[in-house]
Design an enzyme around this catalytic site. Structure first.
Site, mmCIF file in Angstrom:
data_model
loop_
_atom_site.group_PDB
_atom_site.id
_atom_site.type_symbol
_atom_site.label_atom_id
_atom_site.label_comp_id
_atom_site.label_asym_id
_atom_site.label_seq_id
_atom_site.Cartn_x
_atom_site.Cartn_y
_atom_site.Cartn_z
ATOM 1 N N HIS A 18 22.322 31.833 23.046
ATOM 2 C CA HIS A 18 22.032 31.855 24.482
ATOM 3 C C HIS A 18 22.106 33.308 24.942
ATOM 4 C CE1 HIS A 18 22.318 31.568 28.705
ATOM 5 N NE2 HIS A 18 23.626 31.790 28.738
ATOM 6 N N ASN A 57 19.552 36.504 31.984
ATOM 7 C CA ASN A 57 20.115 35.216 31.567
ATOM 8 C C ASN A 57 19.357 34.107 32.298
ATOM 9 O OD1 ASN A 57 21.671 32.882 31.342
ATOM 10 N ND2 ASN A 57 23.632 33.928 31.575
ATOM 11 N N CYS A 80 24.376 26.582 30.638
ATOM 12 C CA CYS A 80 23.797 27.428 29.585
ATOM 13 C C CYS A 80 23.714 26.704 28.242
ATOM 14 C CB CYS A 80 24.614 28.703 29.438
ATOM 15 S SG CYS A 80 24.631 29.656 30.957
HETATM 16 N N1 COA Z 1 26.700 46.806 39.966
HETATM 17 C C1 COA Z 1 27.625 47.750 40.094
HETATM 18 N N2 COA Z 1 28.948 47.493 40.069
HETATM 19 C C2 COA Z 1 29.325 46.223 39.897
HETATM 20 C C3 COA Z 1 28.399 45.185 39.751
HETATM 21 C C4 COA Z 1 27.040 45.517 39.794
HETATM 22 N N3 COA Z 1 26.064 44.598 39.651
HETATM 23 N N4 COA Z 1 29.068 44.020 39.582
HETATM 24 C C5 COA Z 1 30.373 44.317 39.628
HETATM 25 N N5 COA Z 1 30.531 45.653 39.823
HETATM 26 C C6 COA Z 1 31.772 46.406 39.930
HETATM 27 C C7 COA Z 1 32.962 45.569 40.288
HETATM 28 O O1 COA Z 1 33.017 45.378 41.675
HETATM 29 C C8 COA Z 1 34.096 46.420 39.767
HETATM 30 O O2 COA Z 1 34.351 47.441 40.692
HETATM 31 P P1 COA Z 1 35.861 47.958 40.930
HETATM 32 O O3 COA Z 1 36.315 48.502 39.608
HETATM 33 O O4 COA Z 1 35.676 48.998 41.985
HETATM 34 O O5 COA Z 1 36.618 46.768 41.364
HETATM 35 C C9 COA Z 1 33.504 47.076 38.524
HETATM 36 O O6 COA Z 1 32.081 46.962 38.654
HETATM 37 C C10 COA Z 1 33.924 46.433 37.217
HETATM 38 O O7 COA Z 1 33.819 45.035 37.369
HETATM 39 P P2 COA Z 1 34.190 44.052 36.233
HETATM 40 O O8 COA Z 1 33.943 42.668 36.687
HETATM 41 O O9 COA Z 1 35.530 44.420 35.699
HETATM 42 O O10 COA Z 1 33.096 44.466 35.134
HETATM 43 P P3 COA Z 1 32.957 43.943 33.683
HETATM 44 O O11 COA Z 1 33.009 45.075 32.736
HETATM 45 O O12 COA Z 1 33.803 42.752 33.401
HETATM 46 O O13 COA Z 1 31.445 43.445 33.668
HETATM 47 C C11 COA Z 1 30.174 41.413 33.815
HETATM 48 C C12 COA Z 1 31.044 42.413 34.553
HETATM 49 C C13 COA Z 1 29.826 40.293 34.773
HETATM 50 C C14 COA Z 1 28.889 42.112 33.349
HETATM 51 C C15 COA Z 1 30.965 40.904 32.565
HETATM 52 O O14 COA Z 1 32.227 40.452 32.966
HETATM 53 C C16 COA Z 1 30.254 39.801 31.874
HETATM 54 O O15 COA Z 1 29.206 39.997 31.296
HETATM 55 N N6 COA Z 1 30.830 38.581 31.874
HETATM 56 C C17 COA Z 1 30.197 37.435 31.268
HETATM 57 C C18 COA Z 1 29.053 37.018 32.133
HETATM 58 C C19 COA Z 1 28.238 35.945 31.530
HETATM 59 O O16 COA Z 1 27.781 36.086 30.426
HETATM 60 N N7 COA Z 1 28.027 34.888 32.286
HETATM 61 C C20 COA Z 1 27.210 33.820 31.894
HETATM 62 C C21 COA Z 1 27.874 33.048 30.811
HETATM 63 S S1 COA Z 1 26.812 31.888 30.213
#
Ligand code: COA
Length: 336
Positions: free
Chosen positions: A263, A293, A119
């Site tokens: 980004h 993204n 990224c």
């Molecule tokens: N749809 C529905 N549910 C989903 C899902 C989706 N696409 N992806 C994950 N879940 C579920 C998980 O399985 C989890 O379920 P559980 O509570 O039953 O275990 C629940 O949603 C919460 O998951 P969690 O990972 O704690 O969610 P979060 O609030 O951390 O959000 C992201 C997940 C990925 C959106 C967040 O962590 C994020 O944005 N991280 C940074 C990602 C990023 O920017 N990456 C690139 C960097 S350059």
């Protein structure tokens, strides 16, 4: 010593729009979950032929963005004396996409450098171009950032945490010698390899005979994997640090900045960074809702759109900032 200035911008995204509702038909997810957690409403994915190949290659996608940037800069491809290509999704294991770009633009023996900084590819690429121009190694650099993410995503429920976030697209800039005070004023670059496995794609494994095993494929280890919460926490902190650091290095303050182009990782990260730095939404560019993204491509796509929307005027101070896999992060301060 000449400074590097961005003299042309361009982008290209696939025609196929994939909405959150479309994803609901592929995996257990919902429009509400995706919008609330990421701000993404739709993304572009290249169409696939019956054999699973994309309609065009990643380098061809990059070439479309590049041609727009070259025209915008008012130059000819032959004026380019270095191509820099940033992608985490090259068309093959080697060579990198830079040489395919050189060929697609009809160039003849022009140097091509590939950057693998995920990224942060644009931020590293702009800093590198600035260095080459200041050193006199190049006068006109074409920086292309493009990603074909869609073919590498697990589109089942097992891969939903990543599959909903990523989109395909390409952005490009032409970088030439800046006139007057115009150009890159400062860049800061960082990495922390101890977190490499928190956001990575493990296969092909360079130090494994055959590069992968059937068992690995069955476990889905060819797909990218991410510790989402850890990435989120580090990203928010590092984005802010990088902006503050590059402003200090360039002798400017947050109040001087006309526009920050971060980004496009997640709208919640962008909002948190804006809030912490005291920047209102009018000074922090966002287009994540429509493209998701696009990794290295997200900043140059956003920049091309920002320019066409009249969000940057000559003399404005622009900050580009990124964080991503590696972990890597950094920022550039640019006088537009
Ligand atoms: N749809 C529905 N549910 C989903 C899902 C989706 N696409 N992806 C994950 N879940 C579920 C998980 O399985 C989890 O379920 P559980 O509570 O039953 O275990 C629940 O949603 C919460 O998951 P969690 O990972 O704690 O969610 P979060 O609030 O951390 O959000 C992201 C997940 C990925 C959106 C967040 O962590 C994020 O944005 N991280 C940074 C990602 C990023 O920017 N990456 C690139 C960097 S350059």
């Amino acid at each position: 010593m000449p400074r590097a200035a961005i003299t042309g911008t361009g982008f290209w995204v696939p025609e196929q729009v994939v909405t959150n509702r479309d994803l609901e038909g592929m995996m257990d997810t919902s429009d509400a979950w995706i919008v609330e957690r990421s701000g993404i409403r739709e993304r572009r994915w290249l169409r696939l032929d019956p054999d699973g190949y994309t309609e065009i290659t990643g380098a061809e996608m990059g070439a479309r963005a590049a041609r727009m940037a070259i025209e915008d800069a008012g130059i000819e491809p032959g004026d380019i004396d270095l191509v820099i290509y940033a992608t985490v999704n090259p068309d093959c294991f080697f060579p990198g996409n830079g040489v395919f770009m050189e060929d697609l633009l009809g160039l003849d023996t022009t140097g091509a450098l590939d950057i693998r900084n995920q990224c942060t590819g644009f931020v590293y690429g702009l800093a590198a171009a600035d260095g080459f121009i200041q050193a006199g190694t190049a006068r006109t650099v074409l920086l292309v950032c493009g990603e074909v993410q869609s073919t590498g995503l697990d589109r089942s429920t097992a891969g939903r945490d990543l599959a909903v976030l990523f989109g395909d697209g390409a952005g490009a800039v032409v970088i030439g010698e800046g006139q007057g005070d115009r150009g890159v004023l400062a860049s800061v670059l960082h990495s922390q390899g101890r977190f490499a496995r928190e956001l990575w794609a493990e296969i092909p494994v360079g130090n494994l005979k055959g590069r992968w095993t059937d068992a690995m494929l069955e476990e889905g280890r060819q797909y990218p994997r991410m510790n989402g919460q850890m990435v989120f926490k580090h990203a928010t902190r590092r984005f802010c640090e990088a902006v503050t650091e590059v402003l200090a290095k360039g002798g400017a303050t947050v109040d001087d900045v006309a526009l920050v182009i971060p980004h496009q990782a997640n709208q919640r990260i962008t909002d948190a960074v804006g809030q912490r730095l005291g920047l209102g939404p009018e000074r922090v560019f966002s287009n994540i809702a429509k493209y998701g993204n696009t990794t290295a491509a997200s900043i140059p796509i956003a920049l091309a759109e920002a320019v066409r929307e009249g969000r940057l005027q000559r003399g404005d101070l622009l900050v580009t900032v990124a964080f991503g896999s590696g972990f890597t992060w950094g920022a550039n301060l640019v006088r537009w």
